[in-house]
Scaffold this motif. Structure first.
Motif, PDB file in Angstrom:
ATOM      1  N   ARG B  29       0.822  -1.212   0.000  1.00  0.00           N
ATOM      2  CA  ARG B  29       0.000   0.000   0.000  1.00  0.00           C
ATOM      3  C   ARG B  29       0.856   1.262   0.000  1.00  0.00           C
ATOM      4  O   ARG B  29       0.485   2.268  -0.592  1.00  0.00           O
ATOM      5  N   LEU B  32       1.869   1.708  -3.541  1.00  0.00           N
ATOM      6  CA  LEU B  32       0.743   2.248  -4.310  1.00  0.00           C
ATOM      7  C   LEU B  32       0.591   3.750  -4.080  1.00  0.00           C
ATOM      8  O   LEU B  32       0.239   4.510  -4.975  1.00  0.00           O
ATOM      9  N   THR B 160      -7.356   4.431   2.751  1.00  0.00           N
ATOM     10  CA  THR B 160      -7.646   3.290   1.888  1.00  0.00           C
ATOM     11  C   THR B 160      -8.176   3.774   0.548  1.00  0.00           C
ATOM     12  O   THR B 160      -7.888   3.191  -0.498  1.00  0.00           O
ATOM     13  N   THR B 161      -8.948   4.871   0.576  1.00  0.00           N
ATOM     14  CA  THR B 161      -9.546   5.388  -0.661  1.00  0.00           C
ATOM     15  C   THR B 161      -8.471   5.656  -1.707  1.00  0.00           C
ATOM     16  O   THR B 161      -8.648   5.324  -2.882  1.00  0.00           O
ATOM     17  N   GLU B 162      -7.357   6.248  -1.272  1.00  0.00           N
ATOM     18  CA  GLU B 162      -6.306   6.586  -2.237  1.00  0.00           C
ATOM     19  C   GLU B 162      -5.714   5.341  -2.872  1.00  0.00           C
ATOM     20  O   GLU B 162      -5.445   5.321  -4.069  1.00  0.00           O
ATOM     21  N   SER B 163      -5.512   4.297  -2.053  1.00  0.00           N
ATOM     22  CA  SER B 163      -4.970   3.041  -2.601  1.00  0.00           C
ATOM     23  C   SER B 163      -5.941   2.462  -3.624  1.00  0.00           C
ATOM     24  O   SER B 163      -5.534   2.002  -4.691  1.00  0.00           O
ATOM     25  N   LEU B 164      -7.249   2.512  -3.304  1.00  0.00           N
ATOM     26  CA  LEU B 164      -8.256   1.964  -4.222  1.00  0.00           C
ATOM     27  C   LEU B 164      -8.307   2.761  -5.523  1.00  0.00           C
ATOM     28  O   LEU B 164      -8.398   2.196  -6.620  1.00  0.00           O
ATOM     29  N   LEU B 165      -8.217   4.095  -5.402  1.00  0.00           N
ATOM     30  CA  LEU B 165      -8.237   4.939  -6.594  1.00  0.00           C
ATOM     31  C   LEU B 165      -7.032   4.647  -7.485  1.00  0.00           C
ATOM     32  O   LEU B 165      -7.152   4.552  -8.703  1.00  0.00           O
ATOM     33  N   THR B 166      -5.849   4.491  -6.836  1.00  0.00           N
ATOM     34  CA  THR B 166      -4.638   4.196  -7.609  1.00  0.00           C
ATOM     35  C   THR B 166      -4.792   2.864  -8.330  1.00  0.00           C
ATOM     36  O   THR B 166      -4.437   2.746  -9.503  1.00  0.00           O
ATOM     37  N   LEU B 167      -5.351   1.864  -7.626  1.00  0.00           N
ATOM     38  CA  LEU B 167      -5.550   0.553  -8.250  1.00  0.00           C
ATOM     39  C   LEU B 167      -6.500   0.656  -9.449  1.00  0.00           C
ATOM     40  O   LEU B 167      -6.274   0.027 -10.484  1.00  0.00           O
ATOM     41  N   THR B 168      -7.555   1.487  -9.307  1.00  0.00           N
ATOM     42  CA  THR B 168      -8.510   1.671 -10.409  1.00  0.00           C
ATOM     43  C   THR B 168      -7.787   2.271 -11.623  1.00  0.00           C
ATOM     44  O   THR B 168      -7.943   1.788 -12.754  1.00  0.00           O
TER      45      THR B 168
END
Lengths: 71, 499
Positions: B29, B32, B160-168
């Motif tokens: 993370r 990421l 967590t939101t930032e990690s999810l956005l980066t993954l998207t």
């Protein structure tokens, strides 16, 4: 009052000089042809105008600052 | 100053433990986070101009930029673990050098983040403009205003939101690369070409230098990272390496699909290629991905620039008013608003290429200072505890400085002149704080008198015909006399200042 007026005038002159430098550099409105400025002399004019503009703005700001402080 | 280093390091480590944040970010993370901090809409827009300069050799240019960035990232990791409360070029320079070097580093760090915020917002507007006919400067300005308000109200730095956005975003980019790779299988072998030769390739490298900036976001989030002394350097290096792979595959697919001369003319080359590869739906998907990255980048840049201005004010380099925090939101609202005003002025011009060069100039200075700070601390404090040691010392930091400075030769001259101007202003601001307001005013009074006298002489020479102007402006003599009078009066007023 005199200090504020002169400070404002000097800053405006400096600001116009800086704007004019960028206009000259990027040749907006074909100003280089209009003023017969060759590409060899362009850096010299730009440098002189930038130095003049910067000093005028700073000097003017000193006077403006004093003018507002004395109120 | 150096004696304070151990103290600062200890305080920093202690601070890391008492920030009240849970340490839940592991290596993945944190990596990421570094990748997410770097991906910006502006980066995908400026590729078009860079491809125009370097042709298909853009692939080599992107790898070169990554390697130059990686050289400094090693120094960043070492300094980040010695001074863990920090994480910015300004703090490193403050500890290693102090004085004017620290101030000028912080000054350019602030400016380059300000330019980066403008670049991200203009880049975002360009990407959106592919589908929606919008006014680019106006949209960019609106985005800055929105994120200024968000930052004044307080934005959570990591989550967590930032990690999810980066993954998207990464998933969307992976689809783009995979589609391009599939299509390239049926094409003739890839050929490297640089239509403008080596100069064009160097110009493209100087232009794309900022592509890898932002991996240091990992250091900012250290309060939430597990085992930060080990994880931060690993995450920073891993994210830099991953970014080299990501950008290289993207530009490879891009120049492989559409000829470089066509790409050079596109406002959003990636979206253009995505439409070519996957149709309208693919273009929409890529636009969404880049737009997400763009919004996060605007937010981070606005946050970073205000924090640097705040730190410069807190350390006494800039007026105290910039260090005020909002009563309700506890954010440095004055610093945020002041920075955003300048950002808006820049974004309103819409001159994306000029802004990119300005970002690069600031970061070249910042990167050079980081490497210099590392060299200085290694020489002055060789026995300092270093959880991470930059490899290849002193060759790699010296090469890092050399390559960064070499790129200065290929930066737009107007930007270098602006950089010189900004340095003069910085020098002035610093010496006003250090040697006193009155002396500086006396000096400027003298300068104003000198300029006034020179302009008066010029007016005399024009009027008497010694200098002829073509075309002839009859009013020029009167204008020059007016300018001269204003400057002489200003000079007298500045000299007669009461100490």
């Amino acid at each position: 009052m005199l200090t504020t007026t002169i400070g404002m005038l000097q800053s405006v002159i400096g600001g116009l000089a800086v704007i004019f430098t960028y206009t000259l550099h990027f040749n907006f409105f074909d100003v280089q042809t209009m003023l017969n400025i060759t590409s060899e002399l362009l850096p010299l004019y730009s440098f002189a105008l930038i130095v003049f503009g910067s000093f005028s703005i700073i000097s003017g700001l000193f006077l403006l600052h004093e003018g507002f402080e004395s109120r | 100053m150096l004696r304070n280093l151990e103290k600062q390091a200890t305080e920093g480590r202690a601070e890391m433990g008492k920030e009240g944040l849970r340490r839940e970010l592991g290596l993945l993370r944190a990596t990421l986070l570094g990748i997410g901090g770097t991906l910006s809409a502006g980066n995908f827009v400026i590729l078009g101009h860079a491809i125009g300069l370097a042709g298909s050799a853009i692939v080599i240019v992107v790898i070169s930029c990554g390697i130059i960035s990686l050289l400094t990232m090693f120094s960043y990791c070492e300094l980040g673990t010695i001074i863990p409360s920090a994480g910015s070029e300004y703090t490193f320079a403050k500890v290693a050098y102090g004085g004017f070097t620290a101030f000028i580093t912080g000054w350019f760090e602030w400016l380059s983040n300000m330019f980066y915020a403008a670049l991200s917002s203009v880049g975002f507007a360009y990407v959106i403009s592919y589908f929606v006919p919008i006014n680019i400067p106006l949209t960019a300005v609106l985005m800055i205003i929105i994120f200024t308000i968000i930052n004044i109200r307080g934005a959570k730095e990591v989550g967590t939101t930032e990690s999810l956005l980066t993954l998207t975003v990464l998933a969307i980019l992976a689809i783009y690369v995979f589609s391009g790779w599939l299509q390239s299988q049926a094409m003739s072998p890839f050929e490297l070409s640089a239509p403008k030769g080596l100069t064009g390739a160097f110009q493209a490298t100087a232009f794309l230098f900022e592509l890898y900036l932002g991996a240091e976001a990992v250091a900012v989030a250290q309060g939430e990272i597990k085992n930060p002394e080990k994880t931060i350097p690993r995450a920073m290096i891993l994210s830099s390496l991953a970014l080299i792979v990501i950008y290289t595959t993207i530009v490879y697919v891009t120049v492989r699909t559409v000829p470089p001369d066509i790409l050079g003319e596109q406002a959003s080359p990636i979206t253009y290629v995505a439409e070519h590869l996957m149709g309208k739906l693919g273009a929409v998907l890529v636009t969404i991905g880049i737009a997400i990255a763009g919004l996060a980048a605007i937010n981070e840049a606005i946050m970073a620039q205000s924090r640097i201005l705040f730190a410069l004010s807190r350390d006494g380099y800039l007026p105290r008013a910039l260090g005020r925090t909002h009563r309700r939101f506890s954010t440095p609202h004055v610093a945020i608003v002041v920075s955003s005003v300048f950002t808006i002025a820049l974004a309103a011009t819409g001159f994306i290429n000029f802004i990119v060069y300005a970002v690069n100039l600031g970061f070249i200075i910042g990167f050079s200072t980081v490497n210099l700070s590392l060299i200085k601390l290694r020489r002055r404090r060789p026995r300092l505890r270093r959880p991470f040691k930059a490899p290849g010392y002193p060759i790699l930091p010296v090469v890092g400085i050399g390559t960064s400075l070499f790129l200065l030769l290929f930066i737009e001259p107007a930007v270098l002149i602006m950089g010189l101007e900004l340095s003069i202003i910085a020098l002035l601001a610093y010496y006003i704080r250090m040697i006193g307001y009155t002396r500086i005013r006396l000096a400027f009074g003298g300068l104003s008198l000198g300029i006034g006298g020179f302009v008066a002489l010029l007016a005399y020479l024009v009027r008497s015909g010694f200098i002829s102007l073509t075309p002839n402006f009859p009013a020029i003599t009167n204008i020059l006399i007016f300018i001269s009078a204003v400057h002489v009066l200003a000079g007298i007023l500045n000299i007669t200042v009461k100490s």
